[in-house]
Write a protein that holds these residues in place. Structure first.
Motif, mmCIF file in Angstrom:
data_model
loop_
_atom_site.group_PDB
_atom_site.id
_atom_site.type_symbol
_atom_site.label_atom_id
_atom_site.label_comp_id
_atom_site.label_asym_id
_atom_site.label_seq_id
_atom_site.Cartn_x
_atom_site.Cartn_y
_atom_site.Cartn_z
ATOM 1 N N PRO A 122 0.832 -1.215 0.000
ATOM 2 C CA PRO A 122 0.000 0.000 0.000
ATOM 3 C C PRO A 122 0.863 1.260 0.000
ATOM 4 O O PRO A 122 0.862 2.053 0.941
ATOM 5 C CB PRO A 122 -0.822 -0.139 1.282
ATOM 6 C CG PRO A 122 0.038 -0.956 2.184
ATOM 7 C CD PRO A 122 0.786 -1.908 1.306
ATOM 8 N N ASP A 123 1.611 1.469 -1.091
ATOM 9 C CA ASP A 123 2.620 2.522 -1.151
ATOM 10 C C ASP A 123 2.145 3.817 -1.778
ATOM 11 O O ASP A 123 2.851 4.820 -1.736
ATOM 12 C CB ASP A 123 3.830 2.025 -1.956
ATOM 13 C CG ASP A 123 4.699 1.059 -1.155
ATOM 14 O OD1 ASP A 123 4.434 0.894 0.044
ATOM 15 O OD2 ASP A 123 5.625 0.481 -1.751
ATOM 16 N N MET A 124 0.974 3.821 -2.411
ATOM 17 C CA MET A 124 0.534 5.007 -3.147
ATOM 18 C C MET A 124 -0.260 5.935 -2.237
ATOM 19 O O MET A 124 -1.033 5.489 -1.403
ATOM 20 C CB MET A 124 -0.272 4.570 -4.367
ATOM 21 C CG MET A 124 0.597 3.910 -5.438
ATOM 22 S SD MET A 124 -0.298 2.770 -6.527
ATOM 23 C CE MET A 124 -0.301 1.257 -5.557
ATOM 24 N N ARG A 125 -0.037 7.239 -2.448
ATOM 25 C CA ARG A 125 -0.585 8.228 -1.535
ATOM 26 C C ARG A 125 -1.565 9.201 -2.191
ATOM 27 O O ARG A 125 -1.944 10.198 -1.579
ATOM 28 C CB ARG A 125 0.563 9.017 -0.878
ATOM 29 C CG ARG A 125 1.462 8.154 0.019
ATOM 30 C CD ARG A 125 0.687 7.648 1.231
ATOM 31 N NE ARG A 125 1.483 6.796 2.092
ATOM 32 C CZ ARG A 125 1.482 5.484 2.060
ATOM 33 N NH1 ARG A 125 0.722 4.851 1.169
ATOM 34 N NH2 ARG A 125 2.215 4.773 2.890
ATOM 35 N N SER A 126 -1.955 8.933 -3.405
ATOM 36 C CA SER A 126 -2.965 9.757 -4.075
ATOM 37 C C SER A 126 -3.516 8.974 -5.251
ATOM 38 O O SER A 126 -2.889 8.021 -5.736
ATOM 39 C CB SER A 126 -2.367 11.083 -4.571
ATOM 40 O OG SER A 126 -1.468 10.858 -5.640
ATOM 41 N N SER A 127 -4.688 9.388 -5.724
ATOM 42 C CA SER A 127 -5.267 8.720 -6.888
ATOM 43 C C SER A 127 -4.402 8.945 -8.124
ATOM 44 O O SER A 127 -4.267 8.059 -8.971
ATOM 45 C CB SER A 127 -6.693 9.237 -7.128
ATOM 46 O OG SER A 127 -6.685 10.634 -7.409
ATOM 47 N N ALA A 128 -3.776 10.128 -8.220
ATOM 48 C CA ALA A 128 -2.915 10.419 -9.368
ATOM 49 C C ALA A 128 -1.705 9.483 -9.385
ATOM 50 O O ALA A 128 -1.302 8.981 -10.439
ATOM 51 C CB ALA A 128 -2.459 11.871 -9.333
ATOM 52 N N GLU A 129 -1.137 9.251 -8.211
ATOM 53 C CA GLU A 129 0.008 8.347 -8.124
ATOM 54 C C GLU A 129 -0.402 6.920 -8.470
ATOM 55 O O GLU A 129 0.322 6.192 -9.154
ATOM 56 C CB GLU A 129 0.605 8.400 -6.719
ATOM 57 C CG GLU A 129 1.895 7.607 -6.566
ATOM 58 C CD GLU A 129 2.512 7.769 -5.180
ATOM 59 O OE1 GLU A 129 3.453 7.013 -4.881
ATOM 60 O OE2 GLU A 129 2.055 8.639 -4.415
ATOM 61 N N ALA A 130 -1.590 6.512 -8.021
ATOM 62 C CA ALA A 130 -2.073 5.164 -8.301
ATOM 63 C C ALA A 130 -2.310 4.967 -9.799
ATOM 64 O O ALA A 130 -1.986 3.914 -10.352
ATOM 65 C CB ALA A 130 -3.357 4.893 -7.519
ATOM 66 N N VAL A 131 -2.880 5.962 -10.461
ATOM 67 C CA VAL A 131 -3.111 5.862 -11.903
ATOM 68 C C VAL A 131 -1.783 5.820 -12.654
ATOM 69 O O VAL A 131 -1.621 5.069 -13.621
ATOM 70 C CB VAL A 131 -3.989 7.028 -12.399
ATOM 71 C CG1 VAL A 131 -4.046 7.056 -13.925
ATOM 72 C CG2 VAL A 131 -5.397 6.909 -11.833
ATOM 73 N N ALA A 132 -0.808 6.625 -12.206
ATOM 74 C CA ALA A 132 0.510 6.614 -12.843
ATOM 75 C C ALA A 132 1.163 5.241 -12.702
ATOM 76 O O ALA A 132 1.798 4.740 -13.638
ATOM 77 C CB ALA A 132 1.394 7.695 -12.232
ATOM 78 N N TYR A 133 0.992 4.615 -11.531
ATOM 79 C CA TYR A 133 1.508 3.250 -11.344
ATOM 80 C C TYR A 133 0.823 2.287 -12.298
ATOM 81 O O TYR A 133 1.482 1.462 -12.959
ATOM 82 C CB TYR A 133 1.285 2.780 -9.899
ATOM 83 C CG TYR A 133 1.263 1.274 -9.781
ATOM 84 C CD1 TYR A 133 2.449 0.540 -9.794
ATOM 85 C CD2 TYR A 133 0.051 0.588 -9.716
ATOM 86 C CE1 TYR A 133 2.429 -0.845 -9.730
ATOM 87 C CE2 TYR A 133 0.017 -0.800 -9.656
ATOM 88 C CZ TYR A 133 1.202 -1.512 -9.660
ATOM 89 O OH TYR A 133 1.173 -2.887 -9.622
ATOM 90 N N ALA A 134 -0.498 2.370 -12.388
ATOM 91 C CA ALA A 134 -1.250 1.454 -13.249
ATOM 92 C C ALA A 134 -0.825 1.593 -14.707
ATOM 93 O O ALA A 134 -0.696 0.609 -15.431
ATOM 94 C CB ALA A 134 -2.745 1.702 -13.104
ATOM 95 N N LYS A 135 -0.582 2.832 -15.145
ATOM 96 C CA LYS A 135 -0.142 3.062 -16.522
ATOM 97 C C LYS A 135 1.247 2.464 -16.752
ATOM 98 O O LYS A 135 1.516 1.894 -17.819
ATOM 99 C CB LYS A 135 -0.143 4.563 -16.826
ATOM 100 C CG LYS A 135 -1.534 5.157 -16.971
ATOM 101 C CD LYS A 135 -1.461 6.647 -17.300
ATOM 102 C CE LYS A 135 -2.865 7.222 -17.522
ATOM 103 N NZ LYS A 135 -2.817 8.682 -17.823
ATOM 104 N N GLU A 136 2.132 2.599 -15.761
ATOM 105 C CA GLU A 136 3.475 2.039 -15.903
ATOM 106 C C GLU A 136 3.422 0.517 -15.928
ATOM 107 O O GLU A 136 4.121 -0.131 -16.715
ATOM 108 C CB GLU A 136 4.369 2.516 -14.760
ATOM 109 C CG GLU A 136 5.811 2.062 -14.867
ATOM 110 C CD GLU A 136 6.561 2.688 -16.030
ATOM 111 O OE1 GLU A 136 7.611 2.140 -16.422
ATOM 112 O OE2 GLU A 136 6.099 3.730 -16.549
ATOM 113 N N LEU A 137 2.594 -0.075 -15.074
ATOM 114 C CA LEU A 137 2.442 -1.526 -15.070
ATOM 115 C C LEU A 137 1.889 -1.998 -16.412
ATOM 116 O O LEU A 137 2.340 -3.014 -16.969
ATOM 117 C CB LEU A 137 1.521 -1.960 -13.931
ATOM 118 C CG LEU A 137 1.311 -3.474 -13.792
ATOM 119 C CD1 LEU A 137 2.626 -4.165 -13.441
ATOM 120 C CD2 LEU A 137 0.240 -3.774 -12.746
#
Length: 510
Positions: free
Chosen positions: A181-196
């Protein structure tokens, strides 16, 4: 090599030392992801049934998928191969021996009454995903990635007062990728999902088609006061677009904060996002691992992966995005951010390399590919390697004319736009594109002004006509100088060399 003990319920752990993100109404947001990536095998994970999308319901389900008596599962080697490739792509540990388990629950589209998955010892353990968010480098740790089979699908739309069951997806091979559970905002979570998404499509283990369910994300969202214990999470299921992903998390974050502020406790639950209302709604209370009564599947032996298999896979894999990005920095002198942006897809990286190598100017190549070329692809709504896009040699021709002083950057943009208006598929050589560019330059009168005396005369006229800006600049206002540069470029219809304009203006202004 000793195996790390995988974390089964990482989301219940404290995140000591993890960075704090921006607070929302005084609360810290905690987000972890579980992503189901459908693997690109032609047959299912434990049977020979096809995984092709769009077939008539129940035409691609075998006796194994139906769990008929006497039907036994057989492991698909291609699914294991893809799991190894993913593990190598994220610098994870590939378990030499992993175990399949039965995850027991009842659902109409799960005819077995259990799902074959992995629990205590997954095939991929650890690893991380790095990405950029607003120019800042981020890293999300992975807990695990495990192989499992998909369930079927319940159909409601075409039935009045009843539902149908389609078992075509039952047994489709999935790699479930779980983060800390390392993400601290929805923007960061979306950026992670795009990178994955970039990683799994780059290495070819998943086609990434979110509309067809090949890449489905579940977001575990909770909030807490800074420094407090982790809050109770709610899992938003089956987010199949990046746009809806962010909307769903933003709504869920606001909802949880409002509930806590009103004195209500958050109940662990599985929720769905309704894109029509922009709201999440509870589907069912969330189970814990114990509720699934995991136990080793008696029909499947441990999955054994030799070091030789892993080493052979590593040697045969194409260069990964992060490796290519490092080469772009060291060999082409690009910034870390530009190198990351140019390795979003294999086609984009290949296009850049073609332009950089042929032009001999990597920085200009990066600027043009990330600027005008990608803008054109977005406007046409095509990929960069689509037949509608200009050949890389067309960009090389433009860079040549910029480098030899024939074109200014504004003039080059005008020439590129005209070149994009038609794409001659018979033309592929640099010499041919140079001829075309020269014809456009002549026809549109785009040749950069090279007569310094003529330019000096124009600048004198600009200074005489803009006395207020001259006074402001001499009074210390730097913006006034930029205004004078703009007026000079306008007077020359963009044909002046901006560096020469700057130099002459500074000289005349003392």
């Amino acid at each position: 090599m000793s195996q790390p003990q995988p974390t089964v319920n990482s989301f219940a752990q404290m995140q000591a030392g993890r960075p704090t993100g921006p607070l929302v109404q005084g609360y810290e947001v905690i987000i972890g992801f579980e992503t189901h990536t459908q693997l690109t095998t032609q047959s299912k994970i434990f049977s020979r049934a096809s995984t092709a999308f769009g077939a008539e319901p129940n035409t691609q389900a075998s006796a194994v998928d139906f769990a008929l008596p006497g039907a036994l599962p057989v492991m698909n080697k291609g699914a294991v191969q893809r799991a190894i490739e993913f593990g190598l792509a994220v610098n994870a540990h590939i378990a030499e021996s992993s175990v399949f388990a039965r995850k027991n629950y009842f659902y109409p589209d799960l005819p077995k009454g259990y799902q074959i998955s992995q629990f205590e010892i997954p095939v991929v353990q650890g690893g991380s995903v790095e990405f950029f968010l607003e120019g800042e480098k981020k890293s999300v740790r992975l807990v695990r990635a495990h192989l499992e089979e998909d369930a079927g699908k319940s159909l409601h739309e075409d039935f009045v007062g009843m539902s149908g069951i389609d078992l075509n997806r039952a047994g489709t091979p999935l790699l479930e990728i779980v983060t800390e559970p390392d993400m601290r905002s929805s923007a960061e979570a979306v950026a992670y999902a795009k990178e994955l998404h970039k990683i799994v499509t780059w290495v070819g283990i998943c086609d990434g088609n979110m509309q067809e369910g090949s890449f489905r994300c579940d977001a575990n969202v909770s909030v807490r006061k800074p420094g407090a214990e982790l809050g109770t999470r709610r899992e938003i299921k089956n987010l199949n677009s990046f746009k809806f992903m962010q909307q769903a998390m933003d709504y869920e974050i606001r909802w949880q904060i409002e509930q806590i502020e009103d004195g209500h406790a958050i109940q662990q639950a599985t929720v769905l996002f309704d894109p029509d209302t922009g709201e999440t709604r509870a589907m069912r209370t969330k189970e814990d691992a114990a509720d699934y009564r995991y136990f080793p599947d008696p029909d499947l032996p441990p999955l054994v992966i030799s070091r030789e298999w892993v080493d052979k896979t590593r040697a045969e894999m194409e260069k990964l995005p992060r490796v290519l990005a490092e080469e772009f920095q060291t060999e082409h002198g690009l910034s870390e951010y530009d190198a990351d942006q140019l390795t979003q897809t294999p086609a984009l990286a290949k296009y850049f390399l073609s332009v950089a190598m042929a032009s001999g100017n990597s920085k200009l190549a990066a600027n043009w590919v990330l600027g005008e070329v990608l803008a054109t692809a977005n406007r046409l709504q095509v990929e960069i390697d689509d037949v509608a896009m200009p050949n890389p040699m067309a960009v090389v021709a433009l860079i040549r004319r910029i480098s030899d002083g024939t074109l200014s950057h504004p003039g080059a943009k005008t020439a590129f736009q005209e070149l994009c208006a038609y794409v001659d598929k018979q033309v592929s050589e640099l010499a041919d594109y140079l001829v075309q560019i020269d014809q456009i330059i002549e026809r549109r009168d785009l040749k950069q002004m090279s007569d310094s005396s003529e330019l000096e005369k124009i600048i004198d006229e600009v200074l005489a006509a803009n006395g207020k800006n001259v006074e402001e600049f001499r009074a210390g206002k730097e913006k006034a100088f930029n205004a004078l540069v703009g007026q000079a470029m306008k007077a020359t219809k963009g044909k002046a060399n901006p560096a020469q304009v700057n130099e002459l203006l500074k000289t005349k202004l003392g």
